[in-house]
Every structure is written in structure tokens, then in C-alpha cells.
Design an enzyme around this catalytic site. Structure first.
Site, PDB file in Angstrom:
ATOM      1  N   GLU A 172      32.180  38.754  10.776  1.00 46.73           N
ATOM      2  CA  GLU A 172      32.701  39.870  10.329  1.00 46.73           C
ATOM      3  C   GLU A 172      31.679  40.634   9.354  1.00 46.73           C
ATOM      4  OE1 GLU A 172      35.953  39.488   7.547  1.00 46.73           O
ATOM      5  OE2 GLU A 172      35.275  37.670   6.618  1.00 46.73           O
TER       6      GLU A 172
ATOM      7  N   CYS B  57      42.379  52.719   2.488  1.00 44.39           N
ATOM      8  CA  CYS B  57      41.304  53.607   1.840  1.00 44.39           C
ATOM      9  C   CYS B  57      41.665  53.623   0.310  1.00 44.39           C
ATOM     10  CB  CYS B  57      41.338  54.807   2.283  1.00 44.39           C
ATOM     11  SG  CYS B  57      42.369  55.239   3.675  1.00 44.39           S
TER      12      CYS B  57
ATOM     13  N   ASN C  27      46.493  57.496   1.760  1.00 41.10           N
ATOM     14  CA  ASN C  27      46.486  56.082   2.306  1.00 41.10           C
ATOM     15  C   ASN C  27      47.821  55.974   3.257  1.00 41.10           C
ATOM     16  OD1 ASN C  27      44.087  55.649   0.947  1.00 41.10           O
ATOM     17  ND2 ASN C  27      44.836  54.211  -0.384  1.00 41.10           N
ATOM     18  N   GLY C  28      47.481  55.149   4.162  1.00 38.56           N
ATOM     19  CA  GLY C  28      48.628  54.717   5.091  1.00 38.56           C
ATOM     20  C   GLY C  28      48.749  55.667   6.452  1.00 38.56           C
TER      21      GLY C  28
ATOM     22  N   ARG D 192      36.733  48.631  -0.598  1.00 38.80           N
ATOM     23  CA  ARG D 192      38.023  48.524   0.175  1.00 38.80           C
ATOM     24  C   ARG D 192      37.646  48.769   1.663  1.00 38.80           C
ATOM     25  NH1 ARG D 192      42.838  48.834  -2.613  1.00 38.80           N
ATOM     26  NH2 ARG D 192      43.803  49.929  -0.894  1.00 38.80           N
TER      27      ARG D 192
ATOM     28  N   GLU E   8      37.377  29.440  10.005  1.00 36.80           N
ATOM     29  CA  GLU E   8      37.123  30.546   8.673  1.00 36.80           C
ATOM     30  C   GLU E   8      35.595  30.774   8.707  1.00 36.80           C
ATOM     31  OE1 GLU E   8      37.245  32.936   5.685  1.00 36.80           O
ATOM     32  OE2 GLU E   8      38.484  32.661   7.020  1.00 36.80           O
TER      33      GLU E   8
ATOM     34  N   LYS F  28      39.333  45.956   2.618  1.00 39.76           N
ATOM     35  CA  LYS F  28      39.704  44.867   1.726  1.00 39.76           C
ATOM     36  C   LYS F  28      41.114  44.655   1.794  1.00 39.76           C
ATOM     37  CE  LYS F  28      38.963  41.280  -0.991  1.00 39.76           C
ATOM     38  NZ  LYS F  28      38.135  40.343  -0.694  1.00 39.76           N
TER      39      LYS F  28
ATOM     40  N   LYS G 203      33.502  34.271   9.045  1.00 45.09           N
ATOM     41  CA  LYS G 203      32.800  34.794   8.040  1.00 45.09           C
ATOM     42  C   LYS G 203      31.594  35.387   8.618  1.00 45.09           C
ATOM     43  CE  LYS G 203      35.011  35.492   4.908  1.00 45.09           C
ATOM     44  NZ  LYS G 203      36.080  35.134   5.505  1.00 45.09           N
TER      45      LYS G 203
ATOM     46  N   HIS H 292      37.078  22.009  28.485  1.00 45.77           N
ATOM     47  CA  HIS H 292      38.060  22.296  29.264  1.00 45.77           C
ATOM     48  C   HIS H 292      38.070  24.030  29.378  1.00 45.77           C
ATOM     49  CE1 HIS H 292      40.640  18.913  29.186  1.00 45.77           C
ATOM     50  NE2 HIS H 292      40.643  18.731  27.993  1.00 45.77           N
TER      51      HIS H 292
ATOM     52  N   TRP I 155      39.430  55.486   5.681  1.00 47.08           N
ATOM     53  CA  TRP I 155      39.016  54.538   6.476  1.00 47.08           C
ATOM     54  C   TRP I 155      39.867  55.206   8.096  1.00 47.08           C
ATOM     55  CZ3 TRP I 155      41.703  51.116  10.125  1.00 47.08           C
ATOM     56  CH2 TRP I 155      40.941  50.300  10.634  1.00 47.08           C
TER      57      TRP I 155
END
Length: 606
Positions: free
Chosen positions: A486, A2, A99-100, A27, A479, A601, A483, A502, A75
Site C-alpha cells: 500500500e 474525503c 463526502n459519501g 484522509r 499485514e 484513511k 504495508k 500447491h 477522493w
């Protein structure tokens, strides 16, 4: 994961806090709040949703006034996004943003319930603030030291004590915190952009440091309570670099910055036409004697590593492993003394990657970090650090960081191949020149994007998409798929084209979107065969290929052609239209491109 911002100065702090939080929106967050010390009380306002919700709430009430305060964008990790679960959290005498994750929050919660405390939220943060209140004895430093002895996990805290209305206290364990030094005002934040409008001077807190921030200065203490001095650094970019510069989104701006960022990153590491990492102090013996090279990263950084695996094994003829950092930590990896471990992280603060790097160091490996943020935890702790000179990357979905990470990995591959005698001096020159020509090719792709935007309009209503490719094309497809998913929220997966039969081909039916990347000349006929397999089952096919490759009529519904490039370096060019395709698809679907839902982020939790 956050955003934290704190201000102590002589002017009203609320506009500064809101401005700082705005600059930390990249973020990722789901709620926001502020706390300001005002006339012997801590006033707190917080709201679920975007900052606009918080602003509306603030506008509808009596103004918050005061010169010292803290703010936060949350977040959610513990408790759903809601007003009550938003930060700051407070007791009668203390308010914090966090944060955390406090891993032992349940134990602390039960202990404090027995002591008569009541809890309003579902968060781990409330356990921390009430433990601070429980241990508070009038001395904030002593209280913080006592409290942090009891906290397990990774965290960054900015704290207000009502008894000390002119100052902010800050402490961190692993999760980053930065101090900003202004003129008659000082700051604390989770990232530099929060205060870059006001100052470019900053210092980094180490684990268990405690900072005391007032308008007149900053005092920093270590875990023993002893005062310590920190080097004051100067950010080499300004607020304009962290703004959109006329682009509608940061992501589009950063896609267009890729050619210059890649050139800026490569140029200092090329001398007399050959790769040169002497500036980073990397000893040739590290790679000359290696039996295996390990690459570690998360998400986009790990995807750059996947391309590098193909490239390195092709050039070096040495085993290369690529691991998701979170899996590497718990997989009991096979590591030999002295093995080079390349650690990739844009922020340099990715928690899983930090832990994986430390595990590699404990095993006696040589860790080489590829990071973008100067002075970050990974940059400081790695044995050697190679900086990406990409500048700030604000959009949550990484684009230019991926390109510069990949550019550096290619340059390392050429260097290692030369060290080990796998390529001739002439081939080393040729490959280095070909790599350095890529920024101009990327610029050519970016000079005309209308066709990609039109193609995106044809695919914007897809529910599912599959990306297919072989060898390096498969690596870059991973990748490209990320993109798209997300930022557009289209379900998307990448598969090696040869694996279609397969199992995956059972999912192909009328109207399913398939993005086929086919840039490798040696594999082009095999890819055409795979495209026919999905086409005959009703797929709508978008083909990305080189401009001089002849495509049979009717093979693909749409074609994006990239400039002719040595197929060894094609991923560095092919990724640009894939990024643009994802960007325009998301914009046309009305998605919040820079701040996709549920994403952040800098991932500083497990």
C-alpha cells in the site's frame, strides 16, 4: 472518504480553510477546493492534485476575501479527478461540499434536466446541489429537509446559501461530521484535526441532524426540524499530537509511538496481574456461554482479527470466524442469539463495518467494538466499546492502531480463556505478564533501525514480493504484505508457507523477493524447509526470526532478528520490523508514504 472543513467567524476564512484541509490530507484525496461568500457572491476555486496546486491557483488570482466559507479534499468516486469534478459544486444560490455517495444521483440528474438544469461535471454531488437549488424557497432548513428526503445513500454536506452569507449549514447521514466551538468563531469538519489548532471543544452530529453554524453560535435541528442540544466534548489530545514531532513522516512517528500506545491501552485493563474489562461493562456470561466468536473488520483491522483467531482458538478451544465486513454483509452469515461479535475499526466510521455490526445486532448478537475514535458511530452503536488509547493516527497506512487492536484482542483472549476455565489462574497471570512485556521488546526493535533501512535498500527495486509464514507467522505476514504494497506499490502477496507447493511456487524464479517470518519454535524446521524450496528456485530471501534461533548458513540472504519473546505473542513484535521494512522501502522508492495513491484513511463509502 474525503475531507470537509467549514468556518464562520470574524477573520478571513481562507487561511483557516487551507490550514484545515492541510490537516485532513491524511484522509487521502486527489483534488481540493474552497468556496467563500464575498460581497453577494459565492467565489469558488478548485484544482486537481495536491493542496499545493490549489494554493498556486489561488496565488495567481484576485484574493478571496470573506469570513464564511467551506473547503474540501476529494477522493474520486464519480468522475475522474479533474478541476471540474472537484468540490465545491455550486448553483446560482447554493454551494456544497460532500463526502459519501448519492446513490440515486442518476435519477435526480434526469429529473433536473427535464426542469431545465444543466450539468457540468460527472459527479453525484452536482445532482445534490442542484436539487437543493430546485427546492430552495428562502428557508434553508426547510429546503434541506425537503432535499434530504429525496437523497438515497450515505453523505455529509456542508452548504452555503448566498442569501445567508454569515452561516454554514451542515447535514449528515451516516458519514461523519463534527462541530467545533471556538471563541467568536465556529467550525464544521469531517474530523477534529481540521480545527484542533483553534479549539478542542466539539460535538458530534447524529444522522439527519442539521447544524447552522455562525460566528456567534451553533444551532442544531433533528430530522423533524426541532431544535436539539448536543453534549459538548473536549478532545483529549492537542495539535502537537497530530503533528510530526521532528519525524520526516507521520508513519514513522506512529511506528515509534507503538510501545507507549500499547502500554497505555493495556495498563488500564490489567488489575492484580489479570485482564479486567469491568470498566467497559462486559459481562463474563457473554463469553462463558458463547458457542462461536465472530470478528469483523476491514483491511488492517481485519488482519488484527486474523492473528486473534489463531490466538483465541489456541487458548479458548472455541470456533472463531474472521470476516471482511463488506463480505459479511452479503454472505447471509450464520449467527446465533447472543454470539459475541467483535467489531474492529480505527476510525469507528468505516461504512462496511458499521453495516455489518448493525446486521449482527439485528440477529441478536452482542457487539463489542474495538475503536480508537471516541464518540464515533461504531463506538456509540455497539453494545460495549473498548477504546484503543492510541491517540491520533494520521498516516493512511495504519501501524500503531494495528498494534493496540491486536494487544486488546490478546488480552480478551486471555480473559475469555480464564472465564471458560481453559487456562489456570497461574497461566492467566503468566500470559498477562508476557503480554505486558511486549512494549519493552518493541522499544528494543525501534532502538536500532539502521540495519532494516539497509535491507530495504536491497529490496527497493523489486517488482514482486511474497510473504510466507505458518500459524501466527502466517497471520502477521498478511499485514506485513499489506504495508509493503500500500505504500511502496510493490506487488506483494502473503501465503501460508505450506501452500507454496500447491501452486504459488510456480511464481518463484530468479530474483523474486520472499519475506519469510519464522518466529514459532515448534514450526521452525518446517519453515526452514519452505525457505529452502524458494531459495533453490532463485528467490532472494529476507528472514524475520527470533534472536536465539539458529539459522543454517546460506538459508537466507538477509536476516532481521527480533528480541526473544513467547512465540504466542511474537506477532506483536514481528510486525514492527515488517512495518519499518515497508516504510524504508517506500521512502527509498520516492513514494508519498503518508498519503499513498488512491487510498483514504477513513473509508466511508462502500
Amino acid at each position: 472518504m474525503c475531507g470537509i472543513v467549514g468556518y464562520a467567524g470574524s477573520k478571513e476564512c481562507l487561511p483557516v480553510l487551507l490550514d484545515g484541509l492541510t490537516r485532513l490530507e491524511y484522509r487521502g484525496y486527489d483534488s481540493a477546493g474552497v468556496a467563500v461568500i464575498e460581497q453577494n457572491q459565492i467565489r469558488t476555486v478548485k484544482a486537481k492534485g495536491r493542496l499545493s496546486c490549489l494554493r498556486e491557483k489561488l496565488a495567481s488570482m484576485e484574493p478571496l476575501t470573506g469570513c464564511c466559507g467551506i473547503g474540501h479534499t476529494r477522493w474520486a468516486t464519480h468522475g475522474e479527478p479533474s478541476d471540474v469534478n472537484s468540490h465545491p459544486h455550486s448553483s446560482a444560490r447554493v454551494s456544497i461540499v460532500h463526502n459519501g455517495i448519492i446513490e440515486n444521483h442518476a435519477e435526480i440528474h434526469d429529473f433536473l434536466i427535464e426542469k431545465g438544469y444543466e450539468f457540468l461535471s460527472e459527479t453525484d454531488t452536482e445532482a445534490a446541489v442542484k436539487l437543493l437549488d430546485y427546492y430552495y424557497d428562502g428557508d434553508p432548513i426547510r429546503t434541506i429537509l425537503r432535499t434530504t428526503q429525496e437523497l438515497h445513500g450515505y453523505y455529509a454536506l456542508a452548504i452555503l446559501f448566498l442569501d445567508f452569507p454569515d452561516r454554514i449549514y451542515a447535514v449528515r447521514r451516516e458519514s461523519p461530521l463534527v462541530i467545533g466551538y471556538g471563541d467568536g468563531e465556529n467550525f464544521v469538519a469531517s474530523d477534529i484535526p481540521a480545527f484542533l489548532k483553534y479549539t478542542r471543544r466539539y460535538s458530534l452530529l447524529d444522522t439527519d441532524d442539521i447544524a447552522v453554524i455562525t460566528k456567534d453560535g451553533v444551532d442544531i435541528f433533528n430530522s423533524l426540524g426541532n431544535r436539539v442540544k448536543k453534549e459538548i466534548l473536549t478532545a483529549d489530545w492537542d495539535i502537537e499530537s497530530a503533528e510530526k514531532g521532528g519525524y520526516p513522516h507521520f508513519m514513522l512517528k506512529e511506528i515509534h509511538e507503538q510501545p507507549s500506545a500499547l502500554e497505555k491501552t493495556l495498563a488500564p485493563r490489567i488489575r492484580e496481574g489479570r485482564p479486567d474489562f469491568s470498566g467497559e461493562g462486559i459481562d463474563d456470561a457473554v463469553f462463558r456461554e458463547a458457542q462461536c466468536i465472530h470478528i469483523i473488520g476491514c483491511g488492517t483491522a481485519m488482519h488484527a482479527g486474523i492473528v486473534a483467531k489463531y490466538a483465541m482458538e489456541k487458548l479458548i478451544h472455541l470456533p472463531v470466524t474472521v470476516d471482511i465486513a463488506s463480505e459479511f454483509r452479503y454472505a447471509d452469515p450464520i449467527l446465533a442469539q447472543g454470539d459475541p461479535v467483535i467489531v474492529i475499526s480505527q476510525s469507528g466510521e468505516t461504512l462496511d463495518t458499521i453495516a455489518a455490526m448493525r446486521l449482527a445486532k439485528q440477529a441478536g448478537c452482542t457487539t463489542i467494538a474495538i475503536v480508537n475514535v471516541v464518540g464515533s458511530t461504531i463506538a456509540r452503536e455497539a453494545d460495549k466499546t473498548v477504546y484503543c488509547w492510541a491517540g491520533p493516527e494520521i498516516a493512511v497506512a495504519s501501524t500503531k492502531a494495528y498494534s493496540v487492536q491486536l494487544g486488546l484482542l490478546y488480552l480478551l483472549a486471555i480473559k475469555i480463556a480464564a472465564i471458560r476455565g481453559q487456562i489456570s489462574p497461574q497461566r492467566e497471570l503468566e500470559l498477562t505478564a508476557a503480554l505486558f512485556s511486549v512494549p519493552a521488546l518493541d522499544e528494543k526493535v525501534l532502538s536500532d533501525t539502521d540495519g532494516i533501512k539497509h535491507i530495504a535498500s536491497e529490496y527497493m527495486n523489486a517488482d514482486h514480493a511474497f510473504f510466507i509464514g505458518r500459524s501466527l507467522d502466517n497471520a502477521v505476514s498478511v499485514e506485513g504484505s499489506l504495508k509493503l504494497k500500500e505504500i511502496s506499490y510493490i506487488h506483494s502477496e502473503a501465503y501460508a508457507a505450506g501452500e507454496l507447493k500447491h501452486g504459488t511456487i510456480s511464481l518463484i524464479q530468479d530474483g523474486v523477493s520472499v519475506v519469510a517470518v519464522a518466529t514459532q519454535y515448534a514450526l521452525i524446521e518446517k519453515m526452514f524447509g519452505n525457505i529452502r524450496e524458494v531459495k533453490t528456485r532463485g528467490a532472494r530471501v529476507l528472514l524475520v526470526t527470533q534472536e536465539d534461533i539458529t539459522v543454517p548458513e546460506g538459508l537466507a540472504d538477509e536476516i532481521i532478528r527480533i528480541p526473544k519473546v513467547d512465540d504466542f505473542f511474537a506477532p506483536l513484535v514481528a510486525i514492527v520490523p515488517l512495518q519499518l521494512f515497508a516504510y524504508y522501502t517506500a521512502v527509498l522508492r520516492g513514494c508519498d508514504v503518508d498519503k499513498p495513491r488512491n487510498l483514504a484513511k477513513s473509508v466511508t463509502v462502500e
